[in-house]
Design an enzyme around this catalytic site. Structure first.
Site, PDB file in Angstrom:
ATOM      1  N   HIS A 107      19.346 143.124  39.410  1.00 35.76           N
ATOM      2  CA  HIS A 107      18.665 144.224  38.715  1.00 35.76           C
ATOM      3  C   HIS A 107      18.292 145.291  39.748  1.00 35.76           C
ATOM      4  CE1 HIS A 107      14.762 145.457  36.331  1.00 35.76           C
ATOM      5  NE2 HIS A 107      15.656 146.421  36.359  1.00 35.76           N
ATOM      6  N   HIS A 156      17.722 135.882  38.415  1.00 37.01           N
ATOM      7  CA  HIS A 156      17.515 137.331  38.303  1.00 37.01           C
ATOM      8  C   HIS A 156      16.979 137.851  39.638  1.00 37.01           C
ATOM      9  CE1 HIS A 156      16.570 141.028  35.990  1.00 37.01           C
ATOM     10  NE2 HIS A 156      15.462 141.088  36.733  1.00 37.01           N
ATOM     11  N   SER A 181      13.092 135.072  37.522  1.00 40.44           N
ATOM     12  CA  SER A 181      13.104 136.218  38.440  1.00 40.44           C
ATOM     13  C   SER A 181      12.650 135.761  39.822  1.00 40.44           C
ATOM     14  CB  SER A 181      12.181 137.315  37.921  1.00 40.44           C
ATOM     15  OG  SER A 181      12.057 138.282  38.932  1.00 40.44           O
ATOM     16  N   PHE A 213       6.784 145.618  39.541  1.00 43.94           N
ATOM     17  CA  PHE A 213       5.956 144.467  39.916  1.00 43.94           C
ATOM     18  C   PHE A 213       6.101 143.318  38.924  1.00 43.94           C
ATOM     19  CE2 PHE A 213       4.092 148.230  41.709  1.00 43.94           C
ATOM     20  CZ  PHE A 213       3.779 147.852  42.998  1.00 43.94           C
ATOM     21  N   GLY A 214       6.016 142.107  39.452  1.00 43.37           N
ATOM     22  CA  GLY A 214       5.954 140.941  38.588  1.00 43.37           C
ATOM     23  C   GLY A 214       4.524 140.727  38.131  1.00 43.37           C
ATOM     24  N   GLY A 215       4.316 139.828  37.186  1.00 44.36           N
ATOM     25  CA  GLY A 215       2.975 139.442  36.771  1.00 44.36           C
ATOM     26  C   GLY A 215       2.227 140.432  35.892  1.00 44.36           C
ATOM     27  N   ASP A 226      12.974 141.861  30.122  1.00 45.85           N
ATOM     28  CA  ASP A 226      12.391 141.558  31.437  1.00 45.85           C
ATOM     29  C   ASP A 226      10.975 142.111  31.547  1.00 45.85           C
ATOM     30  OD1 ASP A 226      11.954 141.213  34.163  1.00 45.85           O
ATOM     31  OD2 ASP A 226      13.508 142.603  34.806  1.00 45.85           O
ATOM     32  N   MET A 246      13.326 146.831  29.597  1.00 44.32           N
ATOM     33  CA  MET A 246      12.127 146.494  30.369  1.00 44.32           C
ATOM     34  C   MET A 246      10.920 146.426  29.428  1.00 44.32           C
ATOM     35  SD  MET A 246      13.072 145.946  33.411  1.00 44.32           S
ATOM     36  CE  MET A 246      11.410 145.637  34.030  1.00 44.32           C
ATOM     37  N   MET A 301      14.318 146.603  44.792  1.00 44.20           N
ATOM     38  CA  MET A 301      13.475 147.804  44.659  1.00 44.20           C
ATOM     39  C   MET A 301      13.484 148.583  45.966  1.00 44.20           C
ATOM     40  SD  MET A 301      10.186 146.012  42.941  1.00 44.20           S
ATOM     41  CE  MET A 301      10.339 144.841  41.599  1.00 44.20           C
ATOM     42  N   ASP A 311      15.643 141.061  41.751  1.00 47.04           N
ATOM     43  CA  ASP A 311      15.067 142.397  41.611  1.00 47.04           C
ATOM     44  C   ASP A 311      15.137 143.173  42.922  1.00 47.04           C
ATOM     45  OD1 ASP A 311      14.010 142.491  38.878  1.00 47.04           O
ATOM     46  OD2 ASP A 311      12.769 140.809  39.532  1.00 47.04           O
ATOM     47  N   GLY A 355       6.773 140.147  31.725  1.00 48.91           N
ATOM     48  CA  GLY A 355       5.688 139.551  30.941  1.00 48.91           C
ATOM     49  C   GLY A 355       6.139 138.483  29.960  1.00 48.91           C
ATOM     50  N   MET A 394      16.632 148.457  40.906  1.00 46.29           N
ATOM     51  CA  MET A 394      15.621 149.487  40.633  1.00 46.29           C
ATOM     52  C   MET A 394      15.636 150.421  41.826  1.00 46.29           C
ATOM     53  SD  MET A 394      12.807 146.896  39.069  1.00 46.29           S
ATOM     54  CE  MET A 394      13.696 145.495  39.726  1.00 46.29           C
TER      55      MET A 394
HETATM   56  C1  DX5 Z   1       9.734 143.930  37.383  1.00 43.53           C
HETATM   57  C2  DX5 Z   1      10.916 143.038  37.531  1.00 43.53           C
HETATM   58  C3  DX5 Z   1      10.821 141.746  36.794  1.00 43.53           C
HETATM   59  C4  DX5 Z   1       9.670 140.861  37.206  1.00 43.53           C
HETATM   60  C5  DX5 Z   1       9.342 139.960  36.067  1.00 43.53           C
HETATM   61  O1  DX5 Z   1      10.045 145.183  37.856  1.00 43.53           O
HETATM   62  O2  DX5 Z   1      12.082 143.689  37.069  1.00 43.53           O
HETATM   63  O3  DX5 Z   1      12.051 141.032  36.864  1.00 43.53           O
HETATM   64  O4  DX5 Z   1       9.957 140.102  38.342  1.00 43.53           O
HETATM   65  O5  DX5 Z   1       8.233 139.210  36.401  1.00 43.53           O
HETATM   66  P1  DX5 Z   1       7.208 138.612  35.329  1.00 43.53           P
HETATM   67  O6  DX5 Z   1       7.977 137.633  34.492  1.00 43.53           O
HETATM   68  O7  DX5 Z   1       6.173 137.973  36.179  1.00 43.53           O
HETATM   69  O8  DX5 Z   1       6.705 139.764  34.520  1.00 43.53           O
HETATM   70 ZN    ZN Z   2      13.958 142.533  36.849  1.00 40.38          ZN
END
Ligand code: DX5
Ligand code: ZN
Length: 221
Positions: A68, A36, A11, A148-150, A180, A142, A40, A38, A182, A70
């Protein structure tokens, strides 16, 4: 039995945006299957990521672009994502009010020879996908709240992955299951065992010292 092929999609949200070119080359060199991306809008989710200028900057790199969305009103912006050479466009079912609009999105995406995916949030049931599964190329489950990532992996997604795997196999649907949120060295095997085909991973892959080895690990190699 032949081992199933798992695709891995880093991602890009977790990349270092000061070095777009370097990060794209790193992903390609690490033999990622897809990238990937993202998108938003600050309305569908509580965050704003990046948009058309970044997609434009990376559009000619030789890798499958998994976009992706969002965002609210994906139909309104669809042509722009098509112009930026997305290979797969995935929108959220929760962002669409009417079934006819879901059908319209699928139709327009396919008319442009782009693969079409539908995503569901952790609180959305697999059932809502039933009318569309025969017509789409991928479902994105999801395993964190999008935005958010992480974040840490939501175990309740595992049941949804297995449920969908069963439906897809029983009906012989040509539909991949992507997961997608974690996904890392501790969680990936549960996701694969539940029946996923494509793993998205952001922070784990971009933080790893050797992305190629980490991708191999997620692919079960
Ligand atoms: C969250 C995104 C994910 C995110 C995944 O809304 O859709 O793609 O970047 O990041 P990790 O792998 O850090 O959870
Ligand atoms: Zn994503």
């Amino acid at each position: 039995m032949e081992k199933k092929i798992i695709r891995v999609a880093p991602s890009f949200l977790a990349a270092d945006f000061k070095f777009l070119d370097k990060e794209m080359k790193r992903v390609i060199k690490a033999k990622a299957d897809w990238i990937h991306l993202d998108i938003m809008d600050g309305k569908f989710v509580n965050n704003i990521s990046f948009g058309f200028p970044i997609l434009n900057a990376i559009k000619d790199y030789p890798i499958f672009k998994d976009v992706h969305l969002m965002i609210e009103e994906p139909l309104k912006y669809l042509n722009r994502f098509i112009d930026e050479k997305a290979d797969l466009i995935t929108f959220h079912i929760e962002a669409i009010k009417y079934k006819k609009d879901v059908k319209q999105l699928i139709k327009t995406i396919h008319q442009n020879n782009i693969a079409c995916g539908i995503s569901i949030k952790p609180s959305t049931k697999v059932d809502v996908l039933m009318p569309f599964l025969k017509d789409i190329d991928l479902v994105l489950i999801m395993s964190v709240e999008p935005g958010f990532g992480g974040q840490s992996f939501d175990e309740s997604s595992l049941e949804k992955i297995s449920e969908l795997r069963k439906i897809v196999d029983e009906n012989n649907y040509n539909c991949l299951i992507e997961v997608d949120g974690g996904i890392n060295d501790k969680t990936y095997s549960k996701v694969i065992n539940a029946g996923a085909d494509v793993l998205v991973s952001g922070s784990f892959l971009f933080k790893s010292a050797n992305m190629k080895e980490s991708i191999k690990l997620l692919k079960g190699k």
